[in-house]
Design a protein around this motif. Structure first.
Motif, PDB file in Angstrom:
ATOM      1  N   VAL A  96     -10.334   5.476  51.350  1.00 26.84           N
ATOM      2  CA  VAL A  96      -8.939   5.171  51.690  1.00 26.84           C
ATOM      3  C   VAL A  96      -8.087   5.044  50.432  1.00 26.84           C
ATOM      4  O   VAL A  96      -6.909   5.450  50.422  1.00 26.84           O
ATOM      5  CB  VAL A  96      -8.876   3.898  52.548  1.00 26.84           C
ATOM      6  CG1 VAL A  96      -7.433   3.473  52.777  1.00 26.84           C
ATOM      7  CG2 VAL A  96      -9.570   4.118  53.890  1.00 26.84           C
ATOM      8  N   ALA A  97      -8.647   4.506  49.351  1.00 25.41           N
ATOM      9  CA  ALA A  97      -7.890   4.381  48.103  1.00 25.41           C
ATOM     10  C   ALA A  97      -7.518   5.755  47.550  1.00 25.41           C
ATOM     11  O   ALA A  97      -6.375   5.980  47.115  1.00 25.41           O
ATOM     12  CB  ALA A  97      -8.712   3.607  47.076  1.00 25.41           C
ATOM     13  N   LEU A  98      -8.472   6.677  47.570  1.00 22.21           N
ATOM     14  CA  LEU A  98      -8.186   8.030  47.090  1.00 22.21           C
ATOM     15  C   LEU A  98      -7.184   8.722  48.007  1.00 22.21           C
ATOM     16  O   LEU A  98      -6.293   9.457  47.547  1.00 22.21           O
ATOM     17  CB  LEU A  98      -9.478   8.836  47.011  1.00 22.21           C
ATOM     18  CG  LEU A  98      -9.396  10.235  46.402  1.00 22.21           C
ATOM     19  CD1 LEU A  98      -8.738  10.200  45.016  1.00 22.21           C
ATOM     20  CD2 LEU A  98     -10.784  10.871  46.313  1.00 22.21           C
ATOM     21  N   LEU A  99      -7.315   8.465  49.293  1.00 23.09           N
ATOM     22  CA  LEU A  99      -6.360   9.026  50.246  1.00 23.09           C
ATOM     23  C   LEU A  99      -4.963   8.468  49.996  1.00 23.09           C
ATOM     24  O   LEU A  99      -3.958   9.193  50.124  1.00 23.09           O
ATOM     25  CB  LEU A  99      -6.820   8.687  51.660  1.00 23.09           C
ATOM     26  CG  LEU A  99      -6.360   9.598  52.801  1.00 23.09           C
ATOM     27  CD1 LEU A  99      -6.895  11.010  52.607  1.00 23.09           C
ATOM     28  CD2 LEU A  99      -6.827   9.040  54.134  1.00 23.09           C
ATOM     29  N   ALA A 100      -4.874   7.201  49.615  1.00 21.59           N
ATOM     30  CA  ALA A 100      -3.577   6.598  49.323  1.00 21.59           C
ATOM     31  C   ALA A 100      -2.931   7.235  48.093  1.00 21.59           C
ATOM     32  O   ALA A 100      -1.709   7.420  48.044  1.00 21.59           O
ATOM     33  CB  ALA A 100      -3.742   5.093  49.109  1.00 21.59           C
ATOM     34  N   VAL A 101      -3.740   7.595  47.105  1.00 26.95           N
ATOM     35  CA  VAL A 101      -3.209   8.275  45.921  1.00 26.95           C
ATOM     36  C   VAL A 101      -2.609   9.622  46.315  1.00 26.95           C
ATOM     37  O   VAL A 101      -1.512   9.988  45.856  1.00 26.95           O
ATOM     38  CB  VAL A 101      -4.320   8.466  44.866  1.00 26.95           C
ATOM     39  CG1 VAL A 101      -3.823   9.330  43.717  1.00 26.95           C
ATOM     40  CG2 VAL A 101      -4.789   7.116  44.335  1.00 26.95           C
ATOM     41  N   LEU A 102      -3.320  10.346  47.170  1.00 30.33           N
ATOM     42  CA  LEU A 102      -2.780  11.629  47.647  1.00 30.33           C
ATOM     43  C   LEU A 102      -1.501  11.425  48.456  1.00 30.33           C
ATOM     44  O   LEU A 102      -0.573  12.238  48.382  1.00 30.33           O
ATOM     45  CB  LEU A 102      -3.825  12.347  48.501  1.00 30.33           C
ATOM     46  CG  LEU A 102      -4.933  13.078  47.763  1.00 30.33           C
ATOM     47  CD1 LEU A 102      -5.862  13.775  48.757  1.00 30.33           C
ATOM     48  CD2 LEU A 102      -4.365  14.104  46.779  1.00 30.33           C
ATOM     49  N   ALA A 103      -1.460  10.339  49.226  1.00 36.72           N
ATOM     50  CA  ALA A 103      -0.254  10.063  49.999  1.00 36.72           C
ATOM     51  C   ALA A 103       0.940   9.806  49.078  1.00 36.72           C
ATOM     52  O   ALA A 103       2.059  10.292  49.325  1.00 36.72           O
ATOM     53  CB  ALA A 103      -0.492   8.867  50.918  1.00 36.72           C
ATOM     54  N   LEU A 104       0.715   9.058  48.007  1.00 34.00           N
ATOM     55  CA  LEU A 104       1.794   8.833  47.038  1.00 34.00           C
ATOM     56  C   LEU A 104       2.233  10.132  46.383  1.00 34.00           C
ATOM     57  O   LEU A 104       3.427  10.340  46.120  1.00 34.00           O
ATOM     58  CB  LEU A 104       1.323   7.831  45.979  1.00 34.00           C
ATOM     59  CG  LEU A 104       1.098   6.398  46.465  1.00 34.00           C
ATOM     60  CD1 LEU A 104       0.511   5.540  45.338  1.00 34.00           C
ATOM     61  CD2 LEU A 104       2.406   5.785  46.973  1.00 34.00           C
ATOM     62  N   PHE A 105       1.267  11.015  46.128  1.00 36.89           N
ATOM     63  CA  PHE A 105       1.586  12.325  45.571  1.00 36.89           C
ATOM     64  C   PHE A 105       2.487  13.118  46.524  1.00 36.89           C
ATOM     65  O   PHE A 105       3.483  13.739  46.101  1.00 36.89           O
ATOM     66  CB  PHE A 105       0.290  13.085  45.294  1.00 36.89           C
ATOM     67  CG  PHE A 105       0.481  14.518  44.895  1.00 36.89           C
ATOM     68  CD1 PHE A 105       1.012  14.852  43.658  1.00 36.89           C
ATOM     69  CD2 PHE A 105       0.128  15.554  45.754  1.00 36.89           C
ATOM     70  CE1 PHE A 105       1.191  16.182  43.290  1.00 36.89           C
ATOM     71  CE2 PHE A 105       0.299  16.882  45.395  1.00 36.89           C
ATOM     72  CZ  PHE A 105       0.827  17.188  44.157  1.00 36.89           C
ATOM     73  N   GLN A 106       2.171  13.061  47.811  1.00 36.72           N
ATOM     74  CA  GLN A 106       2.994  13.781  48.798  1.00 36.72           C
ATOM     75  C   GLN A 106       4.373  13.152  48.932  1.00 36.72           C
ATOM     76  O   GLN A 106       5.369  13.857  49.130  1.00 36.72           O
ATOM     77  CB  GLN A 106       2.282  13.790  50.156  1.00 36.72           C
ATOM     78  CG  GLN A 106       0.982  14.577  50.196  1.00 36.72           C
ATOM     79  CD  GLN A 106       1.195  16.081  50.036  1.00 36.72           C
ATOM     80  OE1 GLN A 106       2.330  16.577  50.071  1.00 36.72           O
ATOM     81  NE2 GLN A 106       0.106  16.811  49.845  1.00 36.72           N
ATOM     82  N   VAL A 107       4.442  11.838  48.808  1.00 33.19           N
ATOM     83  CA  VAL A 107       5.753  11.172  48.830  1.00 33.19           C
ATOM     84  C   VAL A 107       6.600  11.646  47.654  1.00 33.19           C
ATOM     85  O   VAL A 107       7.807  11.919  47.798  1.00 33.19           O
ATOM     86  CB  VAL A 107       5.576   9.638  48.798  1.00 33.19           C
ATOM     87  CG1 VAL A 107       6.913   8.946  48.541  1.00 33.19           C
ATOM     88  CG2 VAL A 107       4.967   9.145  50.094  1.00 33.19           C
TER      89      VAL A 107
END
Length: 216
Positions: A96-107
């Motif tokens: 989930v932490a790595l997924l959150a980093v990708l989410a911030l990248f998409q933001v």
């Protein structure tokens, strides 16, 4: 507590014209190892009819030993699963932490960050066109759904039926494995070298979560 209890009761009147009545009560017990494993209960009842002088006796034995309770079974099962559950917890949090980093990248991409060469096949280096920025924003819904499925499968949250979480996590793994392939064949060198390893790590973690479940 393993115990033997003996209860005596005398002098119960069985008729309206019964004579004098006497009664007494006694109980004994023993504790061997401090656990409540049940015991044997002996109930002896003696009744006398004063009009006929014919006493009647009744003795009943009841085995009160019981199997381990369901609560004990659940507690023992949790103890056995505890090491595996910790591992599943760490894996799910890392995922989930790595997924959150990708989410911030998409933001960041949706807000106009000039990182287009790392996403969407690298077709638009720099700031993405509007439709790709909208797509980056929409991908947050996908990431949130994946995170919920992973956390539920790892038994960190409980919002989905167990079967749905189990099947859903394998679907997530398939989706991320396809992402590894798509990033690996991207025309963008940056996307191939940066996003492919990220997608691979996510796919491996997703596989582990799908396979292990809640510390099985």
């Amino acid at each position: 507590m393993l115990g033997m209890f003996t209860i005596g009761a005398a002098g119960l009147a069985l008729a309206a014209c019964a004579g004098p009545v006497a009664s007494r009560f006694a109980a004994t017990g023993s504790d061997r190892d401090g656990r409540d494993d049940g015991g044997e209960l002996q109930l002896a009842t003696v009744a006398g009819d004063a009009t006929k002088g014919n006493p009647a006796a009744l003795t009943v034995r009841v085995d009160t030993r019981t199997a381990p309770t369901e609560a004990r079974h659940r507690r023992e099962a949790r103890e056995k699963r505890r090491p595996a559950a910790r591992i599943s917890l760490v894996i799910a949090i890392a995922f989930v932490a790595l997924l959150a980093v990708l989410a911030l990248f998409q933001v960041a991409l949706a807000c106009g960050a000039p990182w287009g060469s790392f996403a969407w096949g690298g077709q638009h280096p720099g700031t993405l066109p509007l439709k790709y920025r909208v797509a980056s924003a929409a991908s947050l819904v996908v990431y949130a759904t994946i995170a919920i499925i992973a956390l539920d499968r790892a038994d960190i949250i409980d919002v989905l039926p167990e079967a749905i979480a189990a099947i859903g996590m394998w679907v997530v793994f398939g989706y991320l494995a396809l992402g590894v392939l798509m990033n690996a064949i991207s025309r963008s060198t940056r996307e191939r070298w940066v996003m492919t390893p990220v997608a691979l790590v996510l796919a491996v973690l997703a596989c582990m979560i799908a396979f292990n479940g809640p510390g099985q």
